[in-house]
Design an enzyme around this catalytic site. Sequence first.
Site, mmCIF file in Angstrom:
data_model
loop_
_atom_site.group_PDB
_atom_site.id
_atom_site.type_symbol
_atom_site.label_atom_id
_atom_site.label_comp_id
_atom_site.label_asym_id
_atom_site.label_seq_id
_atom_site.Cartn_x
_atom_site.Cartn_y
_atom_site.Cartn_z
ATOM 1 N N LYS A 244 66.226 57.244 78.621
ATOM 2 C CA LYS A 244 65.799 57.028 77.238
ATOM 3 C C LYS A 244 64.384 56.440 77.169
ATOM 4 C CE LYS A 244 65.644 56.181 72.924
ATOM 5 N NZ LYS A 244 65.680 57.204 71.885
ATOM 6 N N CYS B 46 60.499 53.222 67.520
ATOM 7 C CA CYS B 46 60.966 53.711 68.832
ATOM 8 C C CYS B 46 59.823 53.788 69.836
ATOM 9 C CB CYS B 46 61.578 55.100 68.676
ATOM 10 S SG CYS B 46 62.784 55.170 67.369
HETATM 11 N N1 SAJ Z 1 52.438 60.944 66.683
HETATM 12 C C1 SAJ Z 1 51.092 61.234 66.869
HETATM 13 N N2 SAJ Z 1 50.752 62.435 67.417
HETATM 14 C C2 SAJ Z 1 51.691 63.353 67.764
HETATM 15 C C3 SAJ Z 1 53.056 63.059 67.576
HETATM 16 C C4 SAJ Z 1 53.403 61.843 67.028
HETATM 17 O O1 SAJ Z 1 50.210 60.429 66.577
HETATM 18 O O2 SAJ Z 1 51.297 64.427 68.232
HETATM 19 C C5 SAJ Z 1 52.810 59.653 66.089
HETATM 20 C C6 SAJ Z 1 53.552 59.784 64.767
HETATM 21 O O3 SAJ Z 1 52.647 59.905 63.688
HETATM 22 C C7 SAJ Z 1 54.327 58.485 64.745
HETATM 23 C C8 SAJ Z 1 54.672 58.241 66.208
HETATM 24 O O4 SAJ Z 1 53.768 59.029 66.944
HETATM 25 O O5 SAJ Z 1 53.534 57.412 64.272
HETATM 26 C C9 SAJ Z 1 56.071 58.597 66.605
HETATM 27 O O6 SAJ Z 1 56.510 59.798 65.985
HETATM 28 P P1 SAJ Z 1 57.421 60.889 66.715
HETATM 29 O O7 SAJ Z 1 57.694 61.975 65.742
HETATM 30 O O8 SAJ Z 1 56.809 61.283 67.998
HETATM 31 O O9 SAJ Z 1 58.740 60.123 67.129
HETATM 32 P P2 SAJ Z 1 59.821 59.176 66.362
HETATM 33 O O10 SAJ Z 1 59.439 57.760 66.589
HETATM 34 O O11 SAJ Z 1 60.074 59.611 64.973
HETATM 35 O O12 SAJ Z 1 61.162 59.533 67.222
HETATM 36 C C10 SAJ Z 1 61.129 59.385 68.642
HETATM 37 C C11 SAJ Z 1 61.666 60.678 69.283
HETATM 38 N N3 SAJ Z 1 61.430 60.662 70.745
HETATM 39 C C12 SAJ Z 1 60.770 61.663 71.355
HETATM 40 O O13 SAJ Z 1 60.340 62.625 70.773
HETATM 41 C C13 SAJ Z 1 60.630 61.545 72.837
HETATM 42 C C14 SAJ Z 1 63.155 60.804 68.991
HETATM 43 O O14 SAJ Z 1 63.707 61.942 69.651
HETATM 44 C C15 SAJ Z 1 63.890 59.535 69.438
HETATM 45 O O15 SAJ Z 1 65.286 59.617 69.156
HETATM 46 C C16 SAJ Z 1 63.302 58.374 68.661
HETATM 47 O O16 SAJ Z 1 61.914 58.264 69.011
HETATM 48 C C17 SAJ Z 1 64.053 57.109 69.030
HETATM 49 O O17 SAJ Z 1 64.907 56.676 68.222
HETATM 50 O O18 SAJ Z 1 63.846 56.573 70.126
#
Ligand code: SAJ
Length: 419
Positions: A212, A266
């Site tokens: 995780k 997360c």
């Molecule tokens: N972000 C960027 N650039 C990107 C992708 C995301 O700047 O290319 C930023 C987003 O704007 C945001 C942050 O990263 O601020 C996180 O967003 P996210 O969509 O990547 O992830 P979360 O936090 O919504 O959910 C993540 C997911 N983990 C992964 O993709 C590895 C989800 O599957 C997990 O279940 C969740 O964390 C968790 O609960 O741990």
Amino acid sequence: MTFSRISVVGLGYIGLPTAAVLASRGVDVIGVDVNPKTVDTVNQGRVHIVEPELDIVVQSTVNTGRLRAVGTPEPADAFIVAVPTPFRDGHQPDLSYIKTAAASIAPVLRRGNLVVLESTSPVGATEQLCQWLAEARPDLRFPNHGGNPGDIFVAYCPERVLPGRILRELVNNDRVIGGMTPSCTEAAKSLYRLFVQGALLGTSARTAEMAKLTENAFRDVNIAFANELSLICDRVGINVWELIELANHHPRVNILQPGAGVGGHCIAVDPWFLVAMAPDEARLIRTARQVNDHKPAVIVARVNERIAAKGIRSVAILGLAFKPDVDDLRESPAVAIARGIAAGNPSVRVDIVEPYVDALPQELASLPNASLVEVETALSRADLVVGLVRHRLIAEALERLGAPPIDFLDFVNFVSYRR
Ligand code: SAJ
């Protein structure tokens, strides 16, 4: 193993959807939460969090009597623990919610029960959970590291769902299931088979805990790469979006999107658990966290420079949520940036556009020069537009309104505004 009654401890972003989906499969589910308001809301068939379709599933499962919420655990065949694991000062994981959950379920545990921990945790947390349960129930044997079976099955199964797509991902995603012993893994697999269509991948509890943290650290490091690129490109006068698009045509390159920083509860948290576990080894992971955490300050500095250089009186900020197309403002870098701009420039009007909320959070509402406005209003009177979250609703509005002849600092690639 069969389950006629399952208890889910912690009715938050993960626990409530899990409880509702299990109940929709015809199992009796008891949701447990320490917050009486949450218990009341769920028992009325309503939800306290925003997630597509969750309200419908909760309402129907409460109506059929399959799902009910309580404040104190009752006996069940299996217990799923989905409580928060924040970090304390110094980025040390705080397992106190897991400890409290263990203390609350221990009195109702019966021989043959299964306990599954889903909360994101440092390696060793499932063993720690066993220890807390064993201390509270000396009459029961708990599985331990040596592979000794116990009277209770204990496993770790991390949640992996993406906010905004939780109900679909709960069913479709593969799950990593790490038992304290192989028989614990099998018991937990039979529980998740009730609602998961993806693969159930068995391993040890420690490896599952590590998996995780690894997944979220992987994403954090890759976002940090994109954010660092955006700063380098800024320095040398290259459009980072065009650059990434070109580089991603390479068959083995897949660069993520730079943005305002990394928010949510997360990805901005979990990598610190790895750093806390192995501070000397986790150098790249720590640096990635620092790179992403530093991005908001860089953006505030850039905007402030522009305000000062051009004598700007009115700024429009586009987006506040922690990522596009969600209403969640928790740990959002955009909120911190908006605050930095508004608090640092008290004589500048700061119009904030966030279509998913109807009021500003307290840290912004308390600033007299900041207000929440519609995108049309903001664009009609701004001298400088700052793009922070690429919500589809805002991008569409920008396309519709056409690019006004104003200054635009675009940190998230609102395409039609590209300079
Ligand atoms: N972000 C960027 N650039 C990107 C992708 C995301 O700047 O290319 C930023 C987003 O704007 C945001 C942050 O990263 O601020 C996180 O967003 P996210 O969509 O990547 O992830 P979360 O936090 O919504 O959910 C993540 C997911 N983990 C992964 O993709 C590895 C989800 O599957 C997990 O279940 C969740 O964390 C968790 O609960 O741990």
